[in-house]
Structure formats: structure tokens, C-alpha cells
Design a protein around this motif. Structure first.
Motif, PDB file in Angstrom:
ATOM      1  N   THR A 254     -29.808 -37.625 -34.620  1.00 39.44           N
ATOM      2  CA  THR A 254     -30.380 -37.402 -36.151  1.00 39.44           C
ATOM      3  C   THR A 254     -31.529 -38.531 -35.898  1.00 39.44           C
ATOM      4  O   THR A 254     -31.113 -39.913 -35.606  1.00 39.44           O
ATOM      5  CB  THR A 254     -29.450 -37.915 -37.003  1.00 39.44           C
ATOM      6  OG1 THR A 254     -28.435 -36.723 -36.921  1.00 39.44           O
ATOM      7  CG2 THR A 254     -30.170 -37.682 -38.394  1.00 39.44           C
TER       8      THR A 254
ATOM      9  N   ILE B 199     -25.769 -33.056 -29.292  1.00 41.64           N
ATOM     10  CA  ILE B 199     -26.109 -34.107 -30.481  1.00 41.64           C
ATOM     11  C   ILE B 199     -25.434 -35.251 -30.451  1.00 41.64           C
ATOM     12  O   ILE B 199     -24.112 -35.205 -30.551  1.00 41.64           O
ATOM     13  CB  ILE B 199     -26.323 -33.338 -31.638  1.00 41.64           C
ATOM     14  CG1 ILE B 199     -27.173 -32.156 -31.783  1.00 41.64           C
ATOM     15  CG2 ILE B 199     -26.691 -34.416 -32.918  1.00 41.64           C
ATOM     16  CD1 ILE B 199     -27.015 -31.265 -33.027  1.00 41.64           C
TER      17      ILE B 199
ATOM     18  N   PHE C 286     -24.258 -37.637 -41.977  1.00 41.88           N
ATOM     19  CA  PHE C 286     -25.248 -37.099 -41.294  1.00 41.88           C
ATOM     20  C   PHE C 286     -24.796 -36.541 -39.699  1.00 41.88           C
ATOM     21  O   PHE C 286     -25.218 -36.182 -39.007  1.00 41.88           O
ATOM     22  CB  PHE C 286     -26.813 -37.759 -41.048  1.00 41.88           C
ATOM     23  CG  PHE C 286     -27.635 -37.553 -42.308  1.00 41.88           C
ATOM     24  CD1 PHE C 286     -28.507 -36.591 -42.493  1.00 41.88           C
ATOM     25  CD2 PHE C 286     -27.456 -38.409 -43.399  1.00 41.88           C
ATOM     26  CE1 PHE C 286     -29.268 -36.192 -43.568  1.00 41.88           C
ATOM     27  CE2 PHE C 286     -28.039 -38.073 -44.594  1.00 41.88           C
ATOM     28  CZ  PHE C 286     -29.029 -37.207 -44.648  1.00 41.88           C
TER      29      PHE C 286
ATOM     30  N   ARG D 156     -25.872 -31.411 -40.760  1.00 44.36           N
ATOM     31  CA  ARG D 156     -26.789 -31.071 -39.900  1.00 44.36           C
ATOM     32  C   ARG D 156     -27.380 -29.496 -39.858  1.00 44.36           C
ATOM     33  O   ARG D 156     -28.849 -29.273 -39.587  1.00 44.36           O
ATOM     34  CB  ARG D 156     -26.327 -31.285 -38.250  1.00 44.36           C
ATOM     35  CG  ARG D 156     -26.206 -32.532 -37.914  1.00 44.36           C
ATOM     36  CD  ARG D 156     -25.355 -32.712 -36.580  1.00 44.36           C
ATOM     37  NE  ARG D 156     -25.062 -34.061 -36.237  1.00 44.36           N
ATOM     38  CZ  ARG D 156     -24.262 -34.466 -35.455  1.00 44.36           C
ATOM     39  NH1 ARG D 156     -23.399 -33.587 -34.668  1.00 44.36           N
ATOM     40  NH2 ARG D 156     -23.968 -35.675 -35.037  1.00 44.36           N
TER      41      ARG D 156
ATOM     42  N   GLY E 108     -32.877 -35.256 -42.265  1.00 48.72           N
ATOM     43  CA  GLY E 108     -32.026 -34.296 -41.255  1.00 48.72           C
ATOM     44  C   GLY E 108     -32.667 -34.211 -40.208  1.00 48.72           C
ATOM     45  O   GLY E 108     -31.924 -33.284 -39.214  1.00 48.72           O
TER      46      GLY E 108
ATOM     47  N   ILE F 192     -33.338 -33.579 -36.092  1.00 51.57           N
ATOM     48  CA  ILE F 192     -32.420 -33.590 -34.801  1.00 51.57           C
ATOM     49  C   ILE F 192     -33.606 -33.512 -33.888  1.00 51.57           C
ATOM     50  O   ILE F 192     -34.339 -32.593 -33.785  1.00 51.57           O
ATOM     51  CB  ILE F 192     -31.414 -32.633 -34.664  1.00 51.57           C
ATOM     52  CG1 ILE F 192     -30.610 -32.727 -35.827  1.00 51.57           C
ATOM     53  CG2 ILE F 192     -30.625 -32.824 -33.544  1.00 51.57           C
ATOM     54  CD1 ILE F 192     -29.584 -33.701 -36.017  1.00 51.57           C
TER      55      ILE F 192
END
Length: 408
Positions: free
Chosen positions: A66, A207, A256, A262, A270, A272
Motif C-alpha cells: 500500500t 501484497i 489498509f 484493498r 488505497g 497498491i
């Protein structure tokens, strides 16, 4: 301290930048990545550390994280492109494109006010819960109906999260595209850049969860202790919306870090991305990058015109940022390469920007969020400035691989 393996490439002459990046791993349980483009070419592409301290996984070439308010920088690029295309005018009222926005004394609020944190909508008047924050229509309707916290255009205060819904809805009205799709079509796909907004919960991408460092934890604790009972702390509500997010923005499986967050469209924070993806996008705003130029020189000049600076409406300690048309400009609060730099940093240490004089695109991202005395990205930017100033030209060098570098 255990050795940290840093992988990737560094062009000859840019080794001091790699050394500064290595210093980011002085604290354990840190994962980070750094990418720099110079004149369109990749001169630094490094990553290392821990992606998930719980599972013990390492940061890889394709680890996303993030990027928080760096997302606002991407939205500002999209707004600048809409202006260049004649779809949007910085000087026109927002209500000319979004009629419902004219409610509660906001009819004269200009597009530039919306972008430069002057709209008077830095936080909701009533606390917002997470379910509402995840609903695009609910948030844009709430902001369209809300009476401003101050007269729009008369001052500024950081619209930490609301900026994304405001600018995103404005862009949706003039392009017909939701912001996640617009970002993909106009920025990510042309460059093959790993930059996303609204990631499906079943998406097959890696992630890294963000973790709260000691400095950030200490800061939020001190802020809570200083808060007056019964009084609304407007800068705090700008970050949390009241009841939607923790003060640090993340916790294990929450904020987050939560898959549902997400997956939502939250263009204020937000995004990524990988550092590599962000650096490519910012590079393309000032120089042709992989065959793509996102903003022409005239559009950049207009976009970095200073709109907001100095003391904000709600008291926060200096130094204070400077803002163009949504772009964060070089200042004591966020030092970039110099006066021709523009971009946006993000909570916890993320930094992404372009510099038109040096033709640079830069991105540093990390999963260890800090606040007090966090010099990680600043050290890297300082090293890059020194390299560029000393060499005058550093492009076109053959890359070198780095492996097994010891932190500290």
C-alpha cells in the motif's frame, strides 16, 4: 543484526543511492523497494528485507505494498491529463461538472481548490464508519451534501482521505470511468506498470502487509494523550474519518491491511504498487519512458503552480507542505531534488515524485510505517541529488547486480 539481502540493479555512478537505501534496513522486520529512472532509463531497481514478518517471507521483485497518499499524486496526474484533454478546467467551479456539489455553500468552489486542499472538506462533520467508507456513492454523496468546515478557497488543510473521493468523483463525471479503471487505462497499462487501485480479494499478486513502527506508534499515542475531551481533532478525523480507520491507518488484518479495504476504491490512500511501477509513471510525466509521455511540458508547468502553502486552517506543527494542482511540491516538509520536483509522499515513509530538470522518476516504498525522525527516503533523495549534481549526466550506464549486501 542479521544480514539483509538486497537484490536488483544499480547503474555505475549510482552506488551512493544504493548505500542510502541499504540504511533503510537498520531496523529489523523492514521490507522496502527503491526504483529510479533517469532520462527514461532504469538506473536503480532494488528491493530487500521482510515482506511478512509473521510468515517470514522475503520481499521479492514483484512484492506490492500500500502506498497510501502517493495515490493522491497519481490522481493528480489523471486530473492534469483531463485538463490537457480539455475535459476539465482548474479555474471552473466543481459544480459545473458535478452539479450536486453546489450544495451547502460550495457552488463557487473551484477545481483548483479541490485539488489543493482548499475545499473545506478535509474531514466529515459526523464520524464515518468503515462500511460507509467502502461505499463509493455513500462517500461522494456525503461530501457533496456537507457544509464546508471553512470557506472554500480561503485557506487550506490536508484532505488526507476525502481528497481521493472528491477528485475521483470529479474525474468520473468528466471521463465516465471509475478512478481504478481510469488509472489502469491511462497510467498503468501503457507503461506496463504495477500500479493498482481497487485490488480484488482473489487477485493473484503478492501484497505486503504494513506494520506500525515504534516512531509512528509513539506519535499516535502522544496525539491521543494531547487530545481535549469532547473536542473534535479535525486533522485526526481527516485520517480516520472518525470510526473507519485506526490512527496508524493499519493493524494486523485491519485498516489498509484488510482485503476488503484493498478491494475498495479509496483514491486518497488505497493505491497498491511496486516501486518500479511508481517510478515508471512519474518518469513518464517529464520524459518519454518506454515510449510513453503522460504530461507535456505546458501541462506540467500549470500543474506545479503553487496554490497552497504556509500555515493550515487547523493547527499542526511546522514544517508545512506546499501544493500545486494536487501535486506536493518541494518544501522543508518534504524535500525532493529541488524546485522542479513534484509528486506525493505517503503515510509511513512512502515517497514518489518526478523532477523535470533532471528528468527523473523516483519511488521508495516500505511496509514498516514510521513517523518521527524517519529519514529513510530523505537519505536516498539526498544521495540521488548529490550523484546527479556531481555527474551532470548519469544515464545510459550498464547495470550491475547486487546480492548479499549487509544492512547498516
Amino acid at each position: 543484526m542479521s544480514p539483509v539481502t538486497i537484490e536488483g540493479i544499480v547503474a555505475p555512478g549510482f552506488e551512493p543511492v544504493a548505500d542510502a537505501f541499504r540504511a533503510a534496513f537498520e531496523v529489523t522486520d523492514t521490507g522496502a523497494a527503491l526504483a529510479v529512472r533517469h532520462r527514461g532509463a532504469v538506473v536503480v531497481d532494488l528491493w530487500g528485507g521482510v515482506a511478512d514478518p509473521v510468515r517470514g517471507t522475503t520481499w521479492t521483485r514483484d512484492t506490492h505494498t500500500t502506498v497510501f497518499s502517493c495515490t493522491k499524486g497519481l490522481m493528480s496526474i489523471l486530473a492534469a491529463r483531463a485538463v490537457a484533454a480539455g475535459l476539465l478546467d482548474y479555474e471552473r467551479p466543481v459544480a459545473a461538472y458535478w452539479p450536486e456539489f453546489a450544495q451547502a455553500g460550495k457552488a463557487a468552489t473551484r477545481v483548483r481548490d479541490l485539488l489543493a486542499h482548499r475545499a473545506g472538506l478535509s474531514a466529515p462533520r459526523e464520524a464515518v464508519d468503515l462500511a460507509t467508507a467502502l461505499e463509493w456513492d455513500a462517500m461522494t454523496r456525503l461530501l457533496a451534501e456537507q457544509e464546508p468546515l471553512w470557506e472554500p478557497g480561503s485557506g487550506h488543510a490536508y484532505h488526507a482521505l476525502t481528497h481521493g473521493w472528491l477528485v475521483g468523483e470529479l474525474l468520473c463525471r468528466v471521463t465516465g470511468l471509475p478512478p481504478g479503471e481510469m488509472l489502469a487505462r491511462e497510467l498503468a497499462e501503457p507503461l506496463g506498470a504495477q500500479v493498482l487501485l481497487g485490488v480484488p480479494q482473489d487477485a493473484a499478486i503478492e501484497i505486503s502487509d504494513s506494520i506500525v513502527g515504534d516512531g509512528l506508534a509513539r506519535l499516535t499515542r502522544e496525539q491521543a494523550e494531547a487530545r481535549r475531551p469532547g473536542a473534535i481533532d479535525w486533522p485526526n478525523r481527516a485520517m480516520t474519518l472518525g470510526d473507519a480507520f485506526p490512527p496508524e491507518l493499519v493493524a494486523p488484518g485491519e485498516g489498509f491491511n484488510a482485503p476488503a479495504v484493498r478491494a475498495a476504491l479509496i483514491p486518497g490512500a488505497g493505491g497498491i504498487a511496486t516501486a518500479r511501477g511508481l517510478a515508471a509513471v512519474w518518469s513518464a510525466t517529464v520524459v518519454e519512458t518506454d515510449g510513453v509521455r503522460l504530461l507535456d511540458d505546458e501541462t506540467v508547468t500549470r500543474g506545479i503552480e503553487v496554490v497552497s502553502q504556509g500555515e493550515p486552517v487547523f493547527a499542526v506543527p511546522p514544517p508545512w507542505s506546499r501544493w500545486g494542482m494536487g501535486f506536493q511540491l518541494d518544501s522543508e516538509a518534504r524535500r525532493y531534488l529541488g524546485p522542479t520536483s513534484f509528486g506525493h509522499d505517503g503515510a509511513g515513509g512512502q515517497v514518489a515524485f518526478a523532477d523535470r530538470a533532471h528528468e527523473v522518476g523516483f519511488a521508495f516504498v516500505t511496509n514498516r510505517m514510521e513517523a518521527i525522525d524517519d529519514h529513510r527516503a530523505t537519505r536516498v533523495v539526498d544521495a540521488l541529488r548529490t550523484v546527479l549534481t556531481a555527474s551532470g549526466s548519469a544515464g545510459g550506464a550498464e547495470s550491475l547486480a547486487m546480492r548479499g549486501s549487509r544492512s547498516g
